[in-house]
Design a protein around this motif. Structure first.
Motif, mmCIF file in Angstrom:
data_model
loop_
_atom_site.group_PDB
_atom_site.id
_atom_site.type_symbol
_atom_site.label_atom_id
_atom_site.label_comp_id
_atom_site.label_asym_id
_atom_site.label_seq_id
_atom_site.Cartn_x
_atom_site.Cartn_y
_atom_site.Cartn_z
ATOM 1 N N ILE A 1 43.923 44.898 72.233
ATOM 2 C CA ILE A 1 42.712 45.718 72.144
ATOM 3 C C ILE A 1 42.919 47.017 72.926
ATOM 4 O O ILE A 1 42.651 48.114 72.444
ATOM 5 C CB ILE A 1 41.485 44.962 72.697
ATOM 6 C CG1 ILE A 1 41.267 43.643 71.936
ATOM 7 C CG2 ILE A 1 40.236 45.845 72.636
ATOM 8 C CD1 ILE A 1 40.216 42.735 72.565
ATOM 9 N N ARG A 2 43.453 46.854 74.155
ATOM 10 C CA ARG A 2 43.585 48.030 75.041
ATOM 11 C C ARG A 2 44.680 48.991 74.576
ATOM 12 O O ARG A 2 44.655 50.163 74.940
ATOM 13 C CB ARG A 2 43.851 47.578 76.467
ATOM 14 C CG ARG A 2 42.637 46.862 77.047
ATOM 15 C CD ARG A 2 42.734 46.739 78.539
ATOM 16 N NE ARG A 2 41.578 45.992 79.044
ATOM 17 C CZ ARG A 2 40.939 46.279 80.165
ATOM 18 N NH1 ARG A 2 41.340 47.292 80.905
ATOM 19 N NH2 ARG A 2 39.917 45.549 80.560
ATOM 20 N N ALA A 3 45.647 48.487 73.816
ATOM 21 C CA ALA A 3 46.713 49.370 73.314
ATOM 22 C C ALA A 3 46.236 50.201 72.126
ATOM 23 O O ALA A 3 46.985 50.995 71.569
ATOM 24 C CB ALA A 3 47.935 48.548 72.922
ATOM 25 N N GLY A 4 45.005 49.980 71.721
ATOM 26 C CA GLY A 4 44.473 50.745 70.588
ATOM 27 C C GLY A 4 44.956 50.222 69.250
ATOM 28 O O GLY A 4 45.072 50.982 68.277
ATOM 29 N N ALA A 5 45.236 48.916 69.205
ATOM 30 C CA ALA A 5 45.670 48.319 67.933
ATOM 31 C C ALA A 5 44.552 48.442 66.905
ATOM 32 O O ALA A 5 43.373 48.403 67.239
ATOM 33 C CB ALA A 5 46.057 46.858 68.136
ATOM 34 N N THR B 1 36.459 48.475 69.936
ATOM 35 C CA THR B 1 37.316 49.619 69.537
ATOM 36 C C THR B 1 37.322 49.863 68.034
ATOM 37 O O THR B 1 37.920 50.822 67.574
ATOM 38 C CB THR B 1 38.782 49.370 69.953
ATOM 39 O OG1 THR B 1 39.267 48.233 69.209
ATOM 40 C CG2 THR B 1 38.919 49.093 71.437
ATOM 41 N N GLY B 2 36.724 48.974 67.275
ATOM 42 C CA GLY B 2 36.811 49.079 65.818
ATOM 43 C C GLY B 2 38.020 48.351 65.255
ATOM 44 O O GLY B 2 38.308 48.434 64.059
ATOM 45 N N MET B 3 38.721 47.620 66.119
ATOM 46 C CA MET B 3 39.901 46.883 65.670
ATOM 47 C C MET B 3 39.492 45.744 64.732
ATOM 48 O O MET B 3 38.481 45.085 64.946
ATOM 49 C CB MET B 3 40.602 46.296 66.904
ATOM 50 C CG MET B 3 41.792 45.407 66.619
ATOM 51 S SD MET B 3 42.435 44.756 68.197
ATOM 52 C CE MET B 3 43.665 43.602 67.610
ATOM 53 N N ILE B 4 40.305 45.549 63.708
ATOM 54 C CA ILE B 4 40.040 44.493 62.733
ATOM 55 C C ILE B 4 40.765 43.221 63.151
ATOM 56 O O ILE B 4 41.932 43.268 63.541
ATOM 57 C CB ILE B 4 40.510 44.949 61.341
ATOM 58 C CG1 ILE B 4 39.558 46.013 60.811
ATOM 59 C CG2 ILE B 4 40.619 43.786 60.376
ATOM 60 C CD1 ILE B 4 40.200 46.959 59.854
ATOM 61 N N VAL B 5 40.070 42.106 63.094
ATOM 62 C CA VAL B 5 40.711 40.808 63.339
ATOM 63 C C VAL B 5 40.378 39.920 62.154
ATOM 64 O O VAL B 5 39.218 39.772 61.790
ATOM 65 C CB VAL B 5 40.207 40.146 64.632
ATOM 66 C CG1 VAL B 5 40.973 38.855 64.896
ATOM 67 C CG2 VAL B 5 40.342 41.091 65.814
ATOM 68 N N LEU B 6 41.420 39.382 61.519
ATOM 69 C CA LEU B 6 41.172 38.563 60.335
ATOM 70 C C LEU B 6 42.047 37.316 60.373
ATOM 71 O O LEU B 6 43.253 37.389 60.586
ATOM 72 C CB LEU B 6 41.473 39.379 59.060
ATOM 73 C CG LEU B 6 41.199 38.677 57.724
ATOM 74 C CD1 LEU B 6 39.724 38.321 57.578
ATOM 75 C CD2 LEU B 6 41.644 39.552 56.556
ATOM 76 N N GLN B 7 41.392 36.172 60.187
ATOM 77 C CA GLN B 7 42.133 34.915 60.079
ATOM 78 C C GLN B 7 42.566 34.753 58.628
ATOM 79 O O GLN B 7 41.740 34.677 57.725
ATOM 80 C CB GLN B 7 41.262 33.739 60.521
ATOM 81 C CG GLN B 7 41.996 32.416 60.438
ATOM 82 C CD GLN B 7 41.243 31.287 61.125
ATOM 83 O OE1 GLN B 7 40.425 31.519 62.008
ATOM 84 N NE2 GLN B 7 41.518 30.061 60.723
ATOM 85 N N SER B 8 43.877 34.697 58.416
ATOM 86 C CA SER B 8 44.415 34.648 57.063
ATOM 87 C C SER B 8 44.531 33.208 56.581
ATOM 88 O O SER B 8 44.306 32.273 57.346
ATOM 89 C CB SER B 8 45.787 35.313 57.032
ATOM 90 O OG SER B 8 46.653 34.589 57.883
#
Lengths: 73, 265, 360
Positions: free
Chosen positions: C18-22, C49-56
């Motif tokens: 998250i903090r690395a701006g992923a 941050t707007g980062m997307i997290v998706l369980q595939s």
């Protein structure tokens, strides 16, 4: 009643001679050449001047080699 | 010598009624003569041109005959591993929700090796367009049996015909996908006659327009021909398609606006 | 002021992402790394941050989602453990072949097959020598602390984008599961789409009018062009080998005997070294931080100084091959390993050093 005259321009170098345009033409304008292009394909040719510019040939052409014009004469 | 039937005087811009779209490149298609891939490519490109979204589209090419689809579309594209296109498209749409994202896949890619990716992308309701070319055979590798090969249809890996007792049944994946809550528009089209091509184009247009609604997957199966794999001439192949493929894979909408289409039989 | 937190290795990795701006994480649950996605989902990075997290639906799905996002110029990552990483190998090969940047973490567990959920380092060969098909390399970072589980995320992304190459963090069940103090770095901003367009002229962001279209592919059927592509990759790997070698040495200045270990094994070896020194045995420790590129030159240098090297790994002897290459067989190089989730104590390591190297 205004008569409609059509014309098609066939890129014979890109034509693969599948004949789908021939089947699709309602006025039997198209046929397949006796000659071959540089890739060895017999290509689509016009065999009469009856084209009315309906575009059926161009619409079914998988290789997009046909350009169609249509004018009221 | 053949007689010249050209009428050059009417070949003016205002009389132009059909011309190859500029969203296709000038590269000569590598497909066999009469192959429905070329027609379907053209329809997608025409829709992109007509919607004015060339700079907003990202396409995903599969593995199969259309592995080099990116040579023909003048848009940004990614090449997926065999069957994985819906996974790529999922990610592309999620990182660029404002873009139009489509996959272009054949029957082996979408309905065999990529079944998992296909079903889950459709079930999650990814806001993408999937174009599925079903010609009931593996064309690129030389005409082997596909998940959609018809019962009793011969291929190079079932040379005496598909014996469903031994080789299993053809997969009607489009019917299956229509049942999933994540699909919004599911239709089966064909591109071997002028009327069908015009209808298929409307379907493709709707499938792209639907992405503006963010309601889920728009899925278009194109029942197509594989003249080389079927060992028929293009003209014979479209006749065979009509007589054999269409009774098994009937054309028409299966799901529109998220609602299953009731069949009146 | 320093922001300190007590965290599991897997959690530190997730927070670091998250903090690395992923931009996007795609993953599939597998022990012993499931905390990564659990932590991410609990933290709501899509709000932070707007980062997307998706369980595939599978690791296949996950790695190919990483491919899709990475091809858009986005900072994409995934994590898994050994069986899941095996399933990802197809996608990793495609990512390497298409020269896409991404971060993949393997919290290694014992194999082969379903093996065990306990820690292991038996994926060294897979990570450093290829894994999937074709001539390609991953940059492989081996964290040996929870702090490094955090720090190597931004380092990994930096290297991935610098070389347009997938980076793997080769962790293990010990590092993933243990808790340590972590100093957190500040939140980095995510790149805007405009910045991505400017920074990454290869990324598929939609063809701009008047510009060439962008194609991400690993396919090239023309043998001449495919060879050229491979030569370009090899040139990149040679550059990585000369510029990105990272390692740590402890007490090597006066060392007569050398321990070589990475990740959790290095932590055990550090204690074994201290024990040995308290008994008057001059032991040094070399810990590779990059497993690819491997620090051959420091091994070569130290092999001219020490009398013997013990390579300690939680496997049957994998990194030892690289240590032997680096030492040019000048001195005795032996392996001490445990498998199946068994973890040696510092006393076990010192005993092995005394028996296999000093007395042997």
């Amino acid at each position: 009643m205004a008569k409609v005259q059509g014309d098609v321009v066939i890129d014979i170098e890109q034509c693969k001679g599948c004949e789908l345009c021939n089947v699709a033409c309602p006025l039997n304008v198209l046929a397949i050449s006796a000659e071959v292009n540089s890739k060895g394909y017999h290509y689509a040719i016009k065999v009469n001047g009856n084209c009315n510019g309906c575009s059926n040939c161009a619409v079914v052409c998988p290789d997009g080699v046909i350009t169609v014009y249509r004018a009221k004469v | 010598m053949t007689q010249n039937f050209d009428i050059p005087e009417i070949r003016t811009p205002e009389n132009l009624v059909y011309k190859k779209t500029s969203v296709l490149t000038d590269n000569v298609l590598h497909y066999c003569p009469g192959c429905g891939h070329g027609t379907t490519h053209r329809l997608i490109a025409e829709v992109i041109e007509e919607m004015g979204i060339q700079s907003e589209v990202i396409g995903v090419a599969p593995v199969g005959c259309s592995v080099m689809a990116y040579n023909y579309f003048d848009i940004d594209m990614q090449e997926a591993a065999h069957g994985r296109a819906p996974a790529l498209a999922t990610a592309i749409k999620r990182v660029f929700p404002e873009k139009f994202v489509f996959t272009y896949q054949g029957d082996g890619d979408l309905a065999a090796i990529g079944t998992g990716e296909t079903i889950h992308a459709c079930n999650r309701g990814e806001n993408i367009t999937i174009i599925f070319i079903n010609n009931a055979i593996y064309g690129m590798t030389g005409g082997q049996m596909a998940p959609t090969t018809l019962p009793d249809m011969p291929t190079s890996t079932c040379p005496y015909g598909r014996d469903v007792k031994i080789m299993g049944n053809p997969l009607k994946i489009t019917e299956l996908l229509a049942m999933l809550p994540g699909t919004y528009y599911v239709t089966r089209q064909a591109v071997h006659s002028p009327a069908l091509v015009r209808r298929a184009k409307k379907a493709i247009r709707m499938a792209f327009e639907n992405q503006k609604l963010d309601r889920g997957v728009s899925f278009i199966e194109i029942v197509s021909n594989c003249n080389s794999g079927w060992k028929l001439t293009p003209v014979q192949a479209i006749k065979w398609l009509e007589e054999n493929m269409l009774p098994f894979y009937p054309l028409g909408d299966l799901k529109v606006n998220g609602e299953l289409v009731k069949k009146s039989e | 002021m320093k922001e300190l937190r007590l965290m599991k290795g897997n959690e530190a990795f997730a927070e670091a992402a998250i903090r690395a701006g992923a931009d996007a994480y795609f993953g599939y649950p597998i022990t012993p790394q499931s905390e990564v996605m659990e932590y991410l989902m609990a933290e709501k990075p899509y709000e932070r941050t707007g980062m997307i997290v998706l369980q595939s639906e599978s690791e296949l799905g996950a790695i190919n989602m990483v491919y899709g996002a990475a091809a858009c110029g986005k900072r994409a990552l995934t994590s898994s453990s050994s069986p899941g990483i095996s399933l990802m190998q197809e996608g990793i090969s495609y990512i390497a072949g298409s020269e896409l940047p991404c971060l993949i973490m393997n919290v290694v567990r014992g194999g082969p097959g379903l093996g065990t959920i306990q820690p292991s380092q038996s994926d060294y060969f897979q990570a450093t020598k290829g894994g999937g098909h074709g001539d390609y390399r991953l940059i492989v970072l081996a964290p040996s602390s929870v702090q490094e589980m955090f720090d190597f995320v931004s380092l990994g992304f930096e290297l991935a984008f610098k070389y347009r190459n997938p980076v793997m963090m080769l962790s293990d069940g010990v590092i993933g599961q243990m808790m340590e103090k972590v100093e957190l770095s500040e939140q980095q901003g995510r790149l805007t789409n405009q910045q991505i367009d400017e920074l990454y002229p290869w990324a598929t962001t939609g063809k701009k009018p008047g510009k060439e279209r962008r194609i991400i592919t690993s396919l090239e059927l023309d043998p001449g062009r495919q060879e050229k592509h491979n030569l370009k990759l090899q040139e990149k790997y040679r550059k990585i080998e000369t510029t990105e070698v990272r390692y740590e040495t402890l007490h090597c200045d006066d060392a007569e005997y050398l321990l070589v270990a990475f990740g959790s094994s290095a932590r055990i070896c550090q204690k074994a070294m201290d024990l040995g020194r308290s008994k008057g045995i001059k032991i040094g420790l070399m810990r590779p931080i990059t497993l690819y590129p491997f620090p051959y030159s420091i091994i070569e240098q130290l092999s001219k100084q020490v009398k013997g090297i013990l390579v300690v790994e939680l496997n049957a002897g994998q990194m030892i091959e690289d240590v032997r290459l680096g030492s040019h067989d000048r001195i005795k190089v032996e392996h001490y390993g445990r498998f199946g989730g068994m973890i040696p104590s510092p006393v076990d390591v010192l005993y092995a050093m005394e028996k296999q190297i000093i007395g042997g």
